[in-house]
Write a protein that holds these residues in place. Structure first.
Motif, PDB file in Angstrom:
ATOM      1  N   PHE A 155      38.649  43.879  89.123  1.00 55.21           N
ATOM      2  CA  PHE A 155      38.666  44.403  90.491  1.00 55.21           C
ATOM      3  C   PHE A 155      39.767  45.440  90.676  1.00 55.21           C
ATOM      4  N   MET A 156      40.956  45.138  90.195  1.00 49.82           N
ATOM      5  CA  MET A 156      42.093  46.047  90.389  1.00 49.82           C
ATOM      6  C   MET A 156      41.940  47.331  89.581  1.00 49.82           C
ATOM      7  N   LYS A 157      41.144  47.306  88.528  1.00 53.02           N
ATOM      8  CA  LYS A 157      40.944  48.487  87.686  1.00 53.02           C
ATOM      9  C   LYS A 157      39.687  49.277  88.073  1.00 53.02           C
ATOM     10  N   GLY A 158      39.147  48.991  89.233  1.00 48.46           N
ATOM     11  CA  GLY A 158      38.042  49.805  89.724  1.00 48.46           C
ATOM     12  C   GLY A 158      36.653  49.280  89.441  1.00 48.46           C
ATOM     13  N   GLY A 159      36.541  48.062  88.927  1.00 49.79           N
ATOM     14  CA  GLY A 159      35.230  47.441  88.761  1.00 49.79           C
ATOM     15  C   GLY A 159      34.669  47.443  87.356  1.00 49.79           C
ATOM     16  N   VAL A 160      35.265  48.217  86.440  1.00 53.50           N
ATOM     17  CA  VAL A 160      34.807  48.260  85.052  1.00 53.50           C
ATOM     18  C   VAL A 160      36.033  48.283  84.144  1.00 53.50           C
ATOM     19  N   VAL A 161      36.072  47.371  83.165  1.00 47.31           N
ATOM     20  CA  VAL A 161      37.242  47.267  82.281  1.00 47.31           C
ATOM     21  C   VAL A 161      36.790  47.065  80.840  1.00 47.31           C
ATOM     22  N   ARG A 162      37.375  47.808  79.921  1.00 43.81           N
ATOM     23  CA  ARG A 162      37.079  47.604  78.497  1.00 43.81           C
ATOM     24  C   ARG A 162      37.614  46.245  78.061  1.00 43.81           C
ATOM     25  N   GLU A 163      36.896  45.623  77.141  1.00 40.24           N
ATOM     26  CA  GLU A 163      37.244  44.253  76.758  1.00 40.24           C
ATOM     27  C   GLU A 163      38.637  44.147  76.140  1.00 40.24           C
ATOM     28  N   ASN A 164      39.116  45.179  75.420  1.00 42.41           N
ATOM     29  CA  ASN A 164      40.432  45.057  74.788  1.00 42.41           C
ATOM     30  C   ASN A 164      41.537  44.888  75.820  1.00 42.41           C
ATOM     31  N   LEU A 165      41.354  45.427  77.042  1.00 43.67           N
ATOM     32  CA  LEU A 165      42.341  45.227  78.106  1.00 43.67           C
ATOM     33  C   LEU A 165      42.343  43.772  78.570  1.00 43.67           C
ATOM     34  N   ILE A 166      41.155  43.176  78.658  1.00 43.44           N
ATOM     35  CA  ILE A 166      41.055  41.762  79.049  1.00 43.44           C
ATOM     36  C   ILE A 166      41.724  40.886  77.998  1.00 43.44           C
ATOM     37  N   TRP A 167      41.439  41.128  76.723  1.00 43.87           N
ATOM     38  CA  TRP A 167      42.032  40.292  75.665  1.00 43.87           C
ATOM     39  C   TRP A 167      43.546  40.439  75.629  1.00 43.87           C
ATOM     40  N   SER A 168      44.059  41.662  75.810  1.00 42.61           N
ATOM     41  CA  SER A 168      45.515  41.852  75.785  1.00 42.61           C
ATOM     42  C   SER A 168      46.177  41.188  76.992  1.00 42.61           C
ATOM     43  N   THR A 169      45.490  41.213  78.137  1.00 41.65           N
ATOM     44  CA  THR A 169      46.011  40.541  79.342  1.00 41.65           C
ATOM     45  C   THR A 169      46.092  39.033  79.115  1.00 41.65           C
ATOM     46  N   LEU A 170      45.039  38.466  78.520  1.00 46.74           N
ATOM     47  CA  LEU A 170      45.027  37.024  78.269  1.00 46.74           C
ATOM     48  C   LEU A 170      46.094  36.633  77.250  1.00 46.74           C
ATOM     49  N   LYS A 171      46.328  37.495  76.257  1.00 44.91           N
ATOM     50  CA  LYS A 171      47.362  37.190  75.259  1.00 44.91           C
ATOM     51  C   LYS A 171      48.740  37.101  75.907  1.00 44.91           C
ATOM     52  N   LYS A 172      48.989  37.951  76.905  1.00 42.76           N
ATOM     53  CA  LYS A 172      50.261  37.899  77.628  1.00 42.76           C
ATOM     54  C   LYS A 172      50.430  36.562  78.354  1.00 42.76           C
ATOM     55  N   LEU A 173      49.300  35.945  78.681  1.00 45.20           N
ATOM     56  CA  LEU A 173      49.312  34.634  79.346  1.00 45.20           C
ATOM     57  C   LEU A 173      49.209  33.493  78.332  1.00 45.20           C
ATOM     58  N   ARG A 174      49.395  33.840  77.044  1.00 45.73           N
ATOM     59  CA  ARG A 174      49.329  32.875  75.944  1.00 45.73           C
ATOM     60  C   ARG A 174      47.945  32.238  75.798  1.00 45.73           C
ATOM     61  N   VAL A 175      46.939  33.027  76.101  1.00 50.25           N
ATOM     62  CA  VAL A 175      45.551  32.616  75.871  1.00 50.25           C
ATOM     63  C   VAL A 175      44.971  33.637  74.900  1.00 50.25           C
ATOM     64  N   ASP A 176      44.993  33.300  73.622  1.00 57.21           N
ATOM     65  CA  ASP A 176      44.565  34.234  72.581  1.00 57.21           C
ATOM     66  C   ASP A 176      43.086  34.027  72.271  1.00 57.21           C
ATOM     67  N   PRO A 177      42.249  35.051  72.496  1.00 59.75           N
ATOM     68  CA  PRO A 177      40.810  34.898  72.228  1.00 59.75           C
ATOM     69  C   PRO A 177      40.499  34.670  70.755  1.00 59.75           C
ATOM     70  N   GLY A 178      41.443  34.948  69.878  1.00 63.57           N
ATOM     71  CA  GLY A 178      41.218  34.755  68.449  1.00 63.57           C
ATOM     72  C   GLY A 178      41.611  33.387  67.950  1.00 63.57           C
ATOM     73  N   GLU A 179      42.174  32.558  68.838  1.00 58.39           N
ATOM     74  CA  GLU A 179      42.612  31.219  68.453  1.00 58.39           C
ATOM     75  C   GLU A 179      41.981  30.175  69.366  1.00 58.39           C
ATOM     76  N   LYS A 180      41.846  28.970  68.855  1.00 55.86           N
ATOM     77  CA  LYS A 180      41.288  27.879  69.656  1.00 55.86           C
ATOM     78  C   LYS A 180      42.342  27.403  70.652  1.00 55.86           C
ATOM     79  N   HIS A 181      41.971  27.368  71.910  1.00 57.49           N
ATOM     80  CA  HIS A 181      42.885  26.969  72.977  1.00 57.49           C
ATOM     81  C   HIS A 181      42.693  25.491  73.289  1.00 57.49           C
ATOM     82  N   GLU A 182      43.788  24.781  73.542  1.00 59.01           N
ATOM     83  CA  GLU A 182      43.689  23.333  73.779  1.00 59.01           C
ATOM     84  C   GLU A 182      42.905  23.005  75.046  1.00 59.01           C
ATOM     85  N   GLU A 183      42.905  23.916  76.025  1.00 57.50           N
ATOM     86  CA  GLU A 183      42.217  23.661  77.297  1.00 57.50           C
ATOM     87  C   GLU A 183      40.799  24.228  77.297  1.00 57.50           C
TER      88      GLU A 183
END
Length: 267
Positions: A155-183
């Motif tokens: 939403f903040m990026k105008g309605g369309v976002v490339r996936e690499n931005l989403i993955w990098s954002t999640l990594k900053k929150l310690r949610v790595d799409p390349g690793e199995k998350h406990e939750e």
């Protein structure tokens, strides 16, 4: 909703598996082959059935919707007619009308069509304000929290976002799409498969990219359930800014909020 929770072990609750492209194509063919019965056809069909038969079929449709709703999977008209309504298709409009009344009066839910082209339906909690139900308005469920973050970025990026931005954002929150998350387990599968199937997100391939890249957009369910004003408030608290400093997003959020309240009052 205790009635809804008790349905988790009902036959058919495991139907959340992603359908193959061939089965989706078959369902689309089935749907184009289905013609909405006229009022006179419905009347003739009703005359051939007992009230008990109509009530039983309506109950089956209600149960099917509730089982699907356990996993937030939209119901496609083609699969509903093929697997549940079956030989009662001549009274399909009457069954749907009665099912909608049951959701409204018994469960406090509203059945809405989120995709008029493909005839897909979801249930929303009509007892909540128009901005959206609790899970997406103020997410306490961890998975809904993850979704809320992704929708906020889009939403903040105008309605369309490339996936690499989403993955990098999640990594900053310690949610790595390349690793199995406990939750969440397989994070990438949850985001690109589960949230997409539930119609919270659209995951679209970007043409002419090598290697292949995708982008995220808001899905049809998110447009109905998720409050953009709440997302803006959330971002304001996060960055310690007045939400109005994001003028474009502020305008869009309040425009969406106003239109949803207007349509709600008309209903």
């Amino acid at each position: 909703m205790s009635q809804r929770k008790r349905l988790s072990n009902t036959p058919g609750s495991s139907q959340g598996k992603r359908p193959s492209s061939s089965s989706v194509a078959q369902e689309e063919h089935d749907d184009t082959a289905f013609t909405q019965p006229s009022t006179s056809q419905v009347q003739r069909g009703m005359e051939k059935l007992t009230p008990a038969q109509v009530d039983q079929k309506t109950a089956e449709v209600v149960q099917y919707f509730l089982v699907k709703d356990q996993k937030k999977i939209p119901v496609r008209r083609a699969e509903l007619v093929k697997h549940v309504v079956k030989e009662y298709r001549t009274i399909y409009p009457e069954i749907m009308k009665r099912a909608a009344r049951t959701f409204d009066q018994v469960f406090g839910l509203k059945m809405i069509e989120i995709d008029a082209k493909n005839h897909m339906y979801i249930l929303i909690n009509k007892l909540e304000p128009a901005e959206g139900p609790p899970a997406t308005r103020s997410p306490t469920n961890p998975k809904m929290g993850l979704l809320f973050v992704i929708l906020s970025v889009v939403f903040m990026k105008g309605g369309v976002v490339r996936e690499n931005l989403i993955w990098s954002t999640l990594k900053k929150l310690r949610v790595d799409p390349g690793e199995k998350h406990e939750e969440f387990g397989d994070v990438k599968r949850v985001v690109t498969d589960e949230f997409v199937r539930q119609r919270y997100l659209e995951y679209v391939r970007i043409p002419h990219t090598e290697p292949v890249e995708h982008e995220f957009r808001w899905g049809q369910r998110a447009d109905v359930e998720v409050s953009k004003t709440k997302i803006l408030e959330f971002m304001g608290q996060l960055h310690e800014q007045d939400p109005q400093t994001w003028t474009q997003q502020h305008r869009e959020a309040h425009s969406a909020s106003g239109s949803s309240q207007a349509s709600s009052s008309q209903r």
